[in-house]
Design a protein around this motif. Structure first.
Motif, PDB file in Angstrom:
ATOM      1  N   TYR A  43      13.377  -7.201  -4.131  1.00 16.21           N
ATOM      2  CA  TYR A  43      14.569  -6.642  -4.782  1.00 16.21           C
ATOM      3  C   TYR A  43      15.809  -7.322  -4.211  1.00 16.21           C
ATOM      4  N   ILE A  44      16.738  -7.683  -5.080  1.00 12.07           N
ATOM      5  CA  ILE A  44      18.033  -8.135  -4.613  1.00 12.07           C
ATOM      6  C   ILE A  44      19.084  -7.109  -5.018  1.00 12.07           C
ATOM      7  N   GLY A  45      19.812  -6.629  -4.029  1.00 11.75           N
ATOM      8  CA  GLY A  45      20.889  -5.685  -4.286  1.00 11.75           C
ATOM      9  C   GLY A  45      22.215  -6.411  -4.360  1.00 11.75           C
ATOM     10  N   ASN A  57      13.296  -8.090  -9.121  1.00 13.42           N
ATOM     11  CA  ASN A  57      14.212  -7.123  -9.722  1.00 13.42           C
ATOM     12  C   ASN A  57      15.536  -7.133  -8.968  1.00 13.42           C
ATOM     13  N   ALA A  58      16.583  -6.687  -9.669  1.00  9.49           N
ATOM     14  CA  ALA A  58      17.899  -6.521  -9.047  1.00  9.49           C
ATOM     15  C   ALA A  58      18.332  -5.082  -9.221  1.00  9.49           C
ATOM     16  N   TYR A  59      19.181  -4.609  -8.301  1.00 11.62           N
ATOM     17  CA  TYR A  59      19.749  -3.269  -8.425  1.00 11.62           C
ATOM     18  C   TYR A  59      21.202  -3.311  -7.982  1.00 11.62           C
ATOM     19  N   LEU A  60      21.958  -2.340  -8.420  1.00 11.87           N
ATOM     20  CA  LEU A  60      23.365  -2.242  -8.034  1.00 11.87           C
ATOM     21  C   LEU A  60      23.829  -0.804  -8.190  1.00 11.87           C
ATOM     22  N   GLN A  61      24.994  -0.527  -7.643  1.00 12.91           N
ATOM     23  CA  GLN A  61      25.610   0.797  -7.725  1.00 12.91           C
ATOM     24  C   GLN A  61      27.029   0.604  -8.235  1.00 12.91           C
ATOM     25  N   VAL A  62      27.384   1.260  -9.330  1.00 12.10           N
ATOM     26  CA  VAL A  62      28.712   1.093  -9.902  1.00 12.10           C
ATOM     27  C   VAL A  62      29.319   2.461 -10.181  1.00 12.10           C
ATOM     28  N   SER A  90      15.234  -6.418 -14.503  1.00 17.28           N
ATOM     29  CA  SER A  90      14.121  -7.322 -14.219  1.00 17.28           C
ATOM     30  C   SER A  90      14.624  -8.760 -14.279  1.00 17.28           C
ATOM     31  N   LEU A  91      14.157  -9.584 -13.344  1.00 15.89           N
ATOM     32  CA  LEU A  91      14.572 -10.987 -13.316  1.00 15.89           C
ATOM     33  C   LEU A  91      13.547 -11.916 -13.951  1.00 15.89           C
ATOM     34  N   ALA A  92      12.603 -11.340 -14.672  1.00 16.95           N
ATOM     35  CA  ALA A  92      11.507 -12.134 -15.241  1.00 16.95           C
ATOM     36  C   ALA A  92      11.999 -13.239 -16.159  1.00 16.95           C
ATOM     37  N   HIS A  93      13.061 -12.960 -16.912  1.00 15.62           N
ATOM     38  CA  HIS A  93      13.543 -13.938 -17.890  1.00 15.62           C
ATOM     39  C   HIS A  93      14.887 -14.549 -17.475  1.00 15.62           C
TER      40      HIS A  93
END
Length: 250
Positions: free
Chosen positions: A181-183, A217-222, A106-109
């Motif tokens: 959403y930012i990926g 929100n942000a998401y990623l794949q690692v 979450s990018l809220a903070h």
């Protein structure tokens, strides 16, 4: 447990962020082709409910990939349909590769990071393309394909570079913004400059850009074996949503 609709949302966002050069729909399966560059853009994505005979579909999918000289692979997420597809592929001698963790934040903070020596572009700058490819280990033969893939991205993009005082590229990355959403993709740091906080600075600036441009929100794949990257994302507060892997034809 993560809701199926959230998994489907992230999977659709990530397909839009790394578009294939060709796409074929087959009874809930999305067949993606990009001249062999990356498994994510060259795989069967069994993302939606499936009703037809699975063996016939596997046979036709194999034919479609082999005709293009591309290794046959399936991206197996918790939504893979039918439910026993992974077991079926294992029985057909498809092996597992690239176990991957999908994470979100979450990018809220999100606070304002230091922007010193940070360069941001909405399109890939020609002068930085070679650095981007070099840091991400994109082989020369794949660079024309990669360029085509970038040109196919429909959502808003953010190409970010971290430099030294002489504007030498130290780290780079790509953010793709769609539907709040930012990926995060292609995050890389020059090997000689790792473990100095550059990766953290790059990612926090990318996340802040996303927040400033409407992302919540942000998401990623690692990949699970990439421990340094997993540690970085854990420090920033990313949490795992689900995992996927590829079933690859030997």
């Amino acid at each position: 447990m993560v809701q199926p609709k959230l998994i489907r949302k992230i999977e659709e966002l990530s397909m839009n962020a790394l578009p294939a050069l060709q796409t074929q729909l087959c009874d809930g399966w999305v067949l993606r082709f990009a001249d062999g560059y990356t498994k994510r853009a060259n795989s069967v994505n069994p993302l939606y409910p499936s009703y037809e005979d699975v063996n016939r579909k596997i046979e036709s999918s194999e034919k479609a990939f082999l005709e293009r000289n591309i290794q046959v692979s399936y991206k197996i997420t918790p939504l893979a349909s039918p439910d026993d597809l992974d077991d079926t592929l294992e029985a057909l001698n498809y092996s597992i590769e690239s176990r991957t963790s999908v994470q979100a934040l979450s990018l809220a903070h999100m606070e304002v990071p230091s922007g010193t020596n940070v360069l941001i572009y909405n399109e890939m700058p020609e002068a930085r393309f070679a650095d981007f490819c070099r840091l991400n280990n994109i082989h020369k033969r794949n660079q024309p394909i990669f360029r085509k893939v970038l040109e196919q991205i429909i959502p808003t993009t953010c190409f970010i570079f971290l430099t030294d005082e002489k504007e030498k590229t130290l780290a780079c990355g790509l953010g793709v913004l769609e539907d709040e959403y930012i990926g995060l993709f292609n995050i890389a740091t020059e090997e000689a400059y790792r473990n100095r906080g550059y990766g953290t600075k790059l990612v926090t600036n990318l996340l802040y850009w996303g927040k400033e441009n409407g992302a919540n929100n942000a998401y990623l794949q690692v990949v699970l074996t990439n421990e340094p990257a997993r540690n970085l994302y854990a420090t920033l507060g990313f949490k795992e949503l689900y995992r996927y892997w590829f079933r690859v034809r030997n």
